[in-house]
Design an enzyme around this catalytic site. Structure first.
Site, PDB file in Angstrom:
ATOM      1  N   HIS A 116       3.368   0.240  -2.729  1.00  0.00           N
ATOM      2  CA  HIS A 116       3.660  -1.192  -2.842  1.00  0.00           C
ATOM      3  C   HIS A 116       5.151  -1.525  -2.857  1.00  0.00           C
ATOM      4  CE1 HIS A 116      -0.451  -2.032  -2.912  1.00  0.00           C
ATOM      5  NE2 HIS A 116      -0.694  -2.006  -4.214  1.00  0.00           N
ATOM      6  N   HIS A 155      -1.427  -9.656  -3.886  1.00  0.00           N
ATOM      7  CA  HIS A 155      -2.238  -8.719  -4.663  1.00  0.00           C
ATOM      8  C   HIS A 155      -2.962  -9.441  -5.810  1.00  0.00           C
ATOM      9  CE1 HIS A 155      -3.644  -4.954  -6.152  1.00  0.00           C
ATOM     10  NE2 HIS A 155      -2.717  -4.203  -5.576  1.00  0.00           N
ATOM     11  N   ASP A 188     -11.023   2.198  -2.881  1.00  0.00           N
ATOM     12  CA  ASP A 188      -9.579   1.978  -2.762  1.00  0.00           C
ATOM     13  C   ASP A 188      -9.216   2.263  -1.313  1.00  0.00           C
ATOM     14  OD1 ASP A 188      -6.941   1.481  -3.304  1.00  0.00           O
ATOM     15  OD2 ASP A 188      -6.672   3.096  -4.766  1.00  0.00           O
ATOM     16  N   ASN A 209       0.841  -1.195   0.000  1.00  0.00           N
ATOM     17  CA  ASN A 209       0.000   0.000   0.000  1.00  0.00           C
ATOM     18  C   ASN A 209       0.882   1.253   0.000  1.00  0.00           C
ATOM     19  OD1 ASN A 209      -2.443   1.689   0.358  1.00  0.00           O
ATOM     20  ND2 ASN A 209      -3.393  -0.245   0.940  1.00  0.00           N
ATOM     21  N   ARG A 210       0.437   2.320   0.622  1.00  0.00           N
ATOM     22  CA  ARG A 210       1.117   3.607   0.478  1.00  0.00           C
ATOM     23  C   ARG A 210       1.834   4.053   1.749  1.00  0.00           C
ATOM     24  NH1 ARG A 210      -3.508   3.348  -2.433  1.00  0.00           N
ATOM     25  NH2 ARG A 210      -3.534   4.247  -4.536  1.00  0.00           N
ATOM     26  N   GLU A 248      -6.952  -7.218  -0.415  1.00  0.00           N
ATOM     27  CA  GLU A 248      -5.566  -7.320   0.018  1.00  0.00           C
ATOM     28  C   GLU A 248      -5.510  -7.299   1.549  1.00  0.00           C
ATOM     29  OE1 GLU A 248      -3.429  -4.076  -2.078  1.00  0.00           O
ATOM     30  OE2 GLU A 248      -5.312  -3.945  -3.198  1.00  0.00           O
TER      31      GLU A 248
END
Length: 356
Positions: A112, A183, A255, A86-87, A321
């Site tokens: 990621h 993922h 998201d 993720n971020r 995820e």
């Protein structure tokens, strides 16, 4: 609706990268359910399951050859994401008083694990059998800007109950952020059979993580009640995906991470349940991770060719995820993602298929 058997060919996956051999591996159970995996990115290539009419359906989007995964425009289809999934907002973090600057691979953020994250690495095959594959990877100190040498193990097991069990394990010689996931991109009607907006979905979570304009969590845990994010009762994925809601607009759809629990422990929870509208194939997701991130293919744009020969159209797949909360390095009240020397990280996720 066209059912096709997208069994990938091993010879199309046999190649060398970074002086390591890439290969394709097949898992099979007594029900003839099949999973194809490659050690490039430790990724799922195909997940073949017979629907209620005994038609083999590949519910996992992927490519027909390793060359397509290796292209510069490569993607995250089916891969293991790390060192941090993720971020990470601002592509930086501070640990033990030291600031670490990472290389952003999307505007303002690290996504990621970075441009050369785990999805670009050739894992070493430790052991394999008819229904299992165990792989390892050594992530060196400084890789993508992260501190510490991390030893990672990923184990896939296909059970006779048609469950693909994924076990993640890791150890580090220094404190480092670590948040790993698979993922997989799912379409329960089968790859190449259109979008998944009529799939039914249920997520067993009372809260979700709202995001900022950069799609990074803002630090709050909000109730899903009376919002488009409420999947506590079954509804189609598409029902509220275009709602006039600020959070939906920021994510260009869904998201966002759902809160399964607010601390990490070994308890395996039922995170989500999805059903294909045309096939009746059911996907149940179980995990011990605190969160599950719902991504609804908002940026799929027909850039890649799939095993079916078709391109990956907009919202053709969804992802669930399992992971710790994104950007946890900036939110002390989130479950910690810091892996310490002497600690042994272990986490399990299960993708189980059945027929309705």
């Amino acid at each position: 609706m066209v059912f096709m058997n997208y069994r990938p060919e091993r010879q199309k996956f046999q190649k060398e990268k970074d002086e390591k051999k890439i290969d394709l591996f097949q898992l099979k159970n007594k029900n003839n359910t099949e999973v194809f995996l490659t050690n490039y990115g430790a990724r799922i290539v195909s997940f073949l399951f017979n629907d209620r009419n005994n038609n083999p359906v590949d519910v996992n989007l992927g490519h027909a050859s390793i060359d397509e995964y290796l292209e510069p425009k490569g993607n995250f289809y089916g891969c293991v994401i790390g060192r941090v999934c993720n971020r990470i907002g601002g592509a930086e973090f501070t640990l033990n008083g030291k600031n670490y600057q990472l290389n952003p691979n999307i505007p303002n953020n690290l996504l990621h694990g970075g441009e050369n994250g785990f999805h670009t690495k050739v894992f070493d095959v430790e052991n394999t059998g008819d229904n299992f594959l165990k792989m390892t990877y050594h992530s060196e100190d400084g890789e993508e800007g992260f501190p510490g040498n991390v030893k990672v193990k990923v184990s896939y097991t296909l059970t006779d109950e048609d469950a693909l069990e994924i076990l993640f394990e890791a150890e580090s010689d220094e404190e480092t952020p670590f948040n790993i996931t698979n993922h997989a991109f799912f379409n329960l009607n089968g790859e190449g059979n259109g979008n998944m907006l009529k799939h039914q979905l249920q997520i067993f979570a009372e809260k979700y993580l709202p995001v900022t304009e950069n799609v990074v969590p803002n630090g709050t845990l909000e109730s899903v009640e009376n919002t488009p994010f409420d999947f506590r009762e079954v509804k189609t994925i598409g029902q509220d995906i275009n709602a006039e809601n600020h959070q939906v607009v920021l994510g260009s759809g869904f998201d966002h991470t759902y809160v399964l629990k607010e601390a990490f422990d070994s308890e395996l929870l039922h995170a989500a349940k999805a059903t294909g509208d045309l096939t009746g194939i059911v996907l149940d997701v179980y995990t011990d991770q605190p969160g599950v991130h719902l991504y609804t293919g908002n940026f799929m744009d027909e850039t890649h060719t799939l095993k079916s020969g078709k391109t990956d159209g907009w919202r053709e797949a969804f992802c669930l995820e399992t992971q710790h909360f994104p950007d946890a390095v900036h939110h002390n009240h989130f479950p910690s993602v810091i892996l310490k020397p002497g600690d042994k990280f272990a986490s399990k996720t299960v993708f189980k298929l059945s027929n309705k």
